[in-house]
Structures are given as C-alpha cells and as structure tokens.
Design a protein around this motif. Structure first.
Motif, mmCIF file in Angstrom:
data_model
loop_
_atom_site.group_PDB
_atom_site.id
_atom_site.type_symbol
_atom_site.label_atom_id
_atom_site.label_comp_id
_atom_site.label_asym_id
_atom_site.label_seq_id
_atom_site.Cartn_x
_atom_site.Cartn_y
_atom_site.Cartn_z
ATOM 1 N N PHE A 84 39.783 -15.627 43.893
ATOM 2 C CA PHE A 84 40.455 -14.438 44.441
ATOM 3 C C PHE A 84 41.651 -14.892 45.269
ATOM 4 N N ALA A 85 42.871 -14.458 44.867
ATOM 5 C CA ALA A 85 44.096 -14.840 45.584
ATOM 6 C C ALA A 85 44.270 -13.975 46.840
ATOM 7 N N THR A 86 44.616 -14.600 47.939
ATOM 8 C CA THR A 86 44.870 -13.871 49.189
ATOM 9 C C THR A 86 46.359 -13.913 49.528
ATOM 10 N N ILE A 89 48.093 -9.379 47.221
ATOM 11 C CA ILE A 89 47.853 -7.934 47.361
ATOM 12 C C ILE A 89 46.974 -7.685 48.581
ATOM 13 N N HIS A 90 45.958 -8.521 48.707
ATOM 14 C CA HIS A 90 45.034 -8.401 49.842
ATOM 15 C C HIS A 90 45.281 -9.555 50.801
ATOM 16 N N PRO A 91 45.401 -9.285 52.107
ATOM 17 C CA PRO A 91 45.574 -10.387 53.060
ATOM 18 C C PRO A 91 44.348 -11.290 53.112
ATOM 19 N N VAL A 92 43.184 -10.698 52.919
ATOM 20 C CA VAL A 92 41.925 -11.458 52.848
ATOM 21 C C VAL A 92 41.081 -10.849 51.733
ATOM 22 N N VAL A 106 27.566 -14.615 42.035
ATOM 23 C CA VAL A 106 28.822 -14.973 41.369
ATOM 24 C C VAL A 106 29.596 -15.894 42.319
ATOM 25 N N PRO A 107 29.794 -17.191 41.985
ATOM 26 C CA PRO A 107 30.538 -18.093 42.867
ATOM 27 C C PRO A 107 31.930 -17.523 43.173
ATOM 28 N N LEU A 108 32.269 -17.475 44.452
ATOM 29 C CA LEU A 108 33.541 -16.881 44.879
ATOM 30 C C LEU A 108 34.401 -17.950 45.538
ATOM 31 N N ILE A 109 35.661 -18.047 45.088
ATOM 32 C CA ILE A 109 36.598 -19.054 45.599
ATOM 33 C C ILE A 109 37.879 -18.348 46.063
ATOM 34 N N GLU A 110 38.340 -18.727 47.246
ATOM 35 C CA GLU A 110 39.603 -18.180 47.740
ATOM 36 C C GLU A 110 40.763 -19.053 47.257
ATOM 37 N N VAL A 111 41.777 -18.404 46.662
ATOM 38 C CA VAL A 111 42.966 -19.104 46.164
ATOM 39 C C VAL A 111 44.149 -18.734 47.081
#
Length: 508
Positions: A84-86, A89-92, A106-111
């Motif tokens: 998920f890109a921060t 569109i979304h700041p976080v 579901v493994p979640l990764i911040e990009v």
C-alpha cells in the motif's frame, strides 16, 4: 533464489515496511510476479503467489471498496501480500484496511512515495530471470555430470551418487523385489522415514504400473517407479522436504531413464542366466549330473549336491520378484540352493538348513512348494514326483514335505485325499438293504478280512457255518460288483470299510 516478501523488505533500496505481524513462513514464500491495481476487485487479473501494489484509490468514493470483503477476496485468491503506497492518495494506510488485513491474514506492506511501483516490478522480474538462468545453468551442468557418470565403470551407482550430490540429499534405489541396493558413499535413508519408504516401495511394485508417491514427515521423500507397466525394474526414492521443482524433477527423470536402461541390461543378463538354469536342470533330469555340475560351476562357482531336498511348484505364475529373490539367495550360497523354471513349473534344489528360509520366502510370495528327500541324482525324477504330490496337500503357502505326508501311510493319504467320500460311494448299494441284513453282510466281511480271509476262523468268530459265511461274502461281492476271489478287490473292500467307518457312515 526467487524474490520473496522477506527479500523485498530486506532490500533498503525500496524502503518497504511490514505493517503488523507477518508469519515468517509467508515471508519465505516466492513472489511469482508483481501486479498493481486500484480496482475494487482486482482478483480476476491476479494469480496465486503474486504481490499486489495499490495507491488505495479503491477505498475512496465513488467506489469505496469495503476493506473486509476486499481482503477476503485477496486471501482466497492466494496473493503473496498487499503493498500500500502512502503519501500518494492516502497520507497513511487507513486503519480499517490495516484491521481487515490483520483479520484475514493478508500480509500488508507500506510502500513509501519515493518508491515507484515499476521499480519493484522490475526488481522481481530481474530476480526471476536470474533465478531461471541459474536453474538452467544448474540443470545443464547436472545433466553433463550425469553423462560423465554414466560412462564410468560402475555407471548406475555413479549416476545415483551424482544425483545425491547435486540435490544435496539422500537417494535410495530398490530393485524389482523391493530390496534396497547398497550404495556406498551416498547418504542413507533416515531412520525416521525408513519403514515408510520401504512400505511405499512394496506398494508401488505390487501395483505393477508406473506411479509415484510422496512420503510426508520430518524427512520427506518422493518415490518413482522405474520401468514399464507389467515390467517394473525398481523404485527410486529421493529425499525432499518439499516437492521437487521443475529443474530437480527433470534431473530425477533423467536418472530414472538411465537407471531403467541399466536395470534392463541387468535383466537381460538375468534372463539369460534363467535360461541357463533351465538347461542345467534338463541335464540333471536326463541323468547327466557330471555335465550339469560342470556347467553350473562355470557360472555360479558351485552347484548343490545330494543329499538335498527337491522342491516343485507345479503351477508357477512366473513371479519376477520371487525369481529375483531366489537369484539373490542362490548367489549368496550357490552350493545350498539351485532353482530353475521348467515349462510351467518351478523346480528347487535346497539343502536342509536353508529350507526354513526358503519356505518363508515362498510364503511371502503366496507360493506353495512340495519337497522330497533326494539322496542321489539318479532319484531326481522320483523326488520331483513326490514333491509335486506333497504340494497338492499343502494347506497354506510355503513349503510342505512329502515325508510328513508319507509317515501317515497309504491310508493317511487316502483320508487326506477324500478317500472317505469314494468309500461311501462304493458302499452305496448297501443302503438299499434293511439295516439288519446290511449289518450281517458288513459284519461277515469284517470278520473274514480280520481273519486274513480264512473261512473257518472267521466263521467260528461269527458263530456260523463257513458255508453261510461264504454265501454272505458272495452276496456282498455281487452287490458291490467286486470279485472278492482276488487280492485287489479284497484290499478295496477293506479300505472302503475302514474309511467309511471313520467318516461315521453306518457300515457296521
């Protein structure tokens, strides 16, 4: 090695961060490809093992994807994770997305914004290409190593050593009888899986058709038959904690092909030896023992010599696994065991001390053989005839000796062979007589036979005149259609009366 979530997180170039806990096993799973999409439901374009990247536009109006339903679809599709890109569109990452990913595993990764999706996509593609290239190089070098091993003096074992070395695991080869071949220098089957591997090998061989099976456990293995349907030559077992990938599988297939050729060559030699055994047996039966011994010694080193037990399986189905095991027994101690096929039967010559072992082997193959004493080659024909007779009276697979039957005498043999039924049929005409009349005739016959067919002693024992006794015996002979003036007819009458009495028939 292919790219994984773990390797992407460890690469500082991308600055990726795991959000929440990710199972270590999920971190080690290969990422087959990277796809990016802001669709509310991207799963029709996804495949299991792929990493999905998104800016999160689907979670804004007018689409406003519901996070739980979205994550459920990703999990059911088998995606490797969600990136998920921060600050795009979304700041976080929205809290409801984080919670949905956690709830549905579901493994979640911040990009971070500075990391372009195309960079991650190209990286995974480059790693995949490099991995394919490495696998291809490994496969080519492994195939060359197999080719070099195949032309060595001990080609089969060198091939298996090469396979074990290239895969870094244990390898076992079983012959058509299910016995594990000795492979010095190769890691042995771990004790924890040995019994299961042996059992699965026997199961595959019993099916007599090409097949494979995987043995699970702490030391898992893949088993594959060698040979064609109805002509299996063995089983190859390869240790593998996970199913073999395409490169490893191709290498194993090459080994199976080479092993099959080698075992077929060995089978051709074995078949020739079987034909030679038949020829030696024919010499023995023809009374040419000296020539047979010389011929056998030239091939096997020594031949058994009397005293022996001659065995016979009158109807032999030609079980190849039994023949293979007999060959091993005979090779280990040729002076105590010889066997050969003759027409549709199997002939065995064995020393007394090996009979128990041989009987167990026959029983294991659901085969019955009769055995008879053989004190000289000239008596081989008689011994084989006795052995065939003994085999008819076996009640279960294994071995039965003619001596055990003969010790019960002729009457014992008649009892075992249904003599009572024949006796009852022979005496059937007496059933038409009144009981008192029948008992008089049978009593007269018994007294006469007990007196060795002497008239006067038998008549005195019955308290009747000898002419009366003669009249009763003549009547009995006429009823039974027996000429009781001959010894043969008298012997038949005596045996019939004895067997019928033992069977409970009313003949007295």
């Amino acid at each position: 090695m292919p790219a994984t979530l773990g390797s992407l997180l460890a690469d500082r170039t991308f600055g990726l961060r795991a959000v929440g806990h990710i199972d270590p096993e999920r971190l080690d799973l290969p990422v087959s490809w990277v796809h990016n999409s802001d669709l509310p439901d991207p799963t029709p374009w996804l495949e299991p093992g792929q990493l999905l990247l998104t800016d999160g536009g689907q979670f804004l109006p007018p689409t406003s994807a519901e996070p739980d339903a979205y994550c459920i679809r990703l999990r059911e599709r088998g995606v490797a994770g969600l990136g998920f890109a921060t600050n795009v569109i979304h700041p976080v990452i929205p809290d409801d997305v984080i919670e949905a990913c956690r709830r549905h595993s579901v493994p979640l990764i911040e990009v971070p914004r500075a990391t372009p999706f195309i960079g991650i996509i190209r990286h995974v593609a480059d790693v995949e290409a490099a991995d394919r290239s490495a696998r291809l190089s490994w496969t080519l070098e492994s195939q060359r190593a197999l080719a070099r091993a195949a032309v060595r003096h001990d080609g089969l074992r060198e091939i298996l050593r090469t396979l074990s070395s290239r895969l870094g695991t244990w390898v076992a080869l079983f012959d058509a009888a299910g016995r594990r071949l000795s492979l010095p220098g190769i890691a042995d089957v771990p004790a924890s899986v040995e019994a299961e591997v042996d059992e699965q090998t026997r199961m595959l061989l019993r099916k007599s058709a090409p097949a494979s099976v995987r043995v699970a456990g702490p030391h898992a293995a893949t088993l594959q038959t060698i040979g064609q349907a109805g002509r299996l030559r063995g089983v190859l077992a390869v240790g593998a904690d996970t199913p073999l990938d395409s490169g490893h599988g191709d290498l194993v297939e090459s080994v199976i092909a080479l092993a099959s050729i080698s075992l077929e060559q060995q089978r051709a030699v074995s078949d020739a030896r079987l034909r030679l055994r038949t020829g030696v047996l024919e010499l023995l039966i023809a009374g040419r023992g000296g020539e047979a011994a010389r011929s056998g010694a030239a091939v096997w080193g020594r031949m058994p010599s009397p005293p022996l037990l001659a065995g016979r399986v009158p109807v032999f189905s030609g079980s190849q696994s039994l023949l293979d095991e007999l060959e091993l027994m005979a090779t280990a101690e040729p002076e105590s065991l010889f066997f050969a096929e003759r027409e549709e039967e199997l002939v065995l010559l064995v020393s007394r001390h090996r009979l128990a072992q041989l009987g167990s082997l026959l029983a294991a193959h659901d085969t019955t053989a009769g055995f008879a004493e053989l004190d000289r080659w000239a008596a081989l024909g008689r011994a084989l005839a006795e052995a065939a007779y003994a085999a008819q009276y076996a009640r279960e697979p294994g071995s039965v000796e003619f001596a055990a039957i003969a010790e019960h005498g002729v009457m014992g043999t008649l009892r075992r062979g249904g003599g009572a039924l024949v006796a009852r049929r022979m005496l059937t005409p007496l059933d038409a007589l009144p009981a008192e009349h029948r008992d008089r005739l049978v009593g007269a016959a018994r007294a006469w036979l007990d007196a060795n067919t002497a008239w006067d002693p038998a008549a005195r024992a019955l308290g009747i005149h000898r002419h009366t006794l003669r009249a009763r015996i003549d009547e009995l002979g006429e009823l039974l259609d027996l000429d009781l003036s001959t010894f043969g007819a008298r012997a038949q009458l005596w045996a019939a009366l004895e067997l019928a009495a033992e069977s409970g028939a009313a003949t007295s």
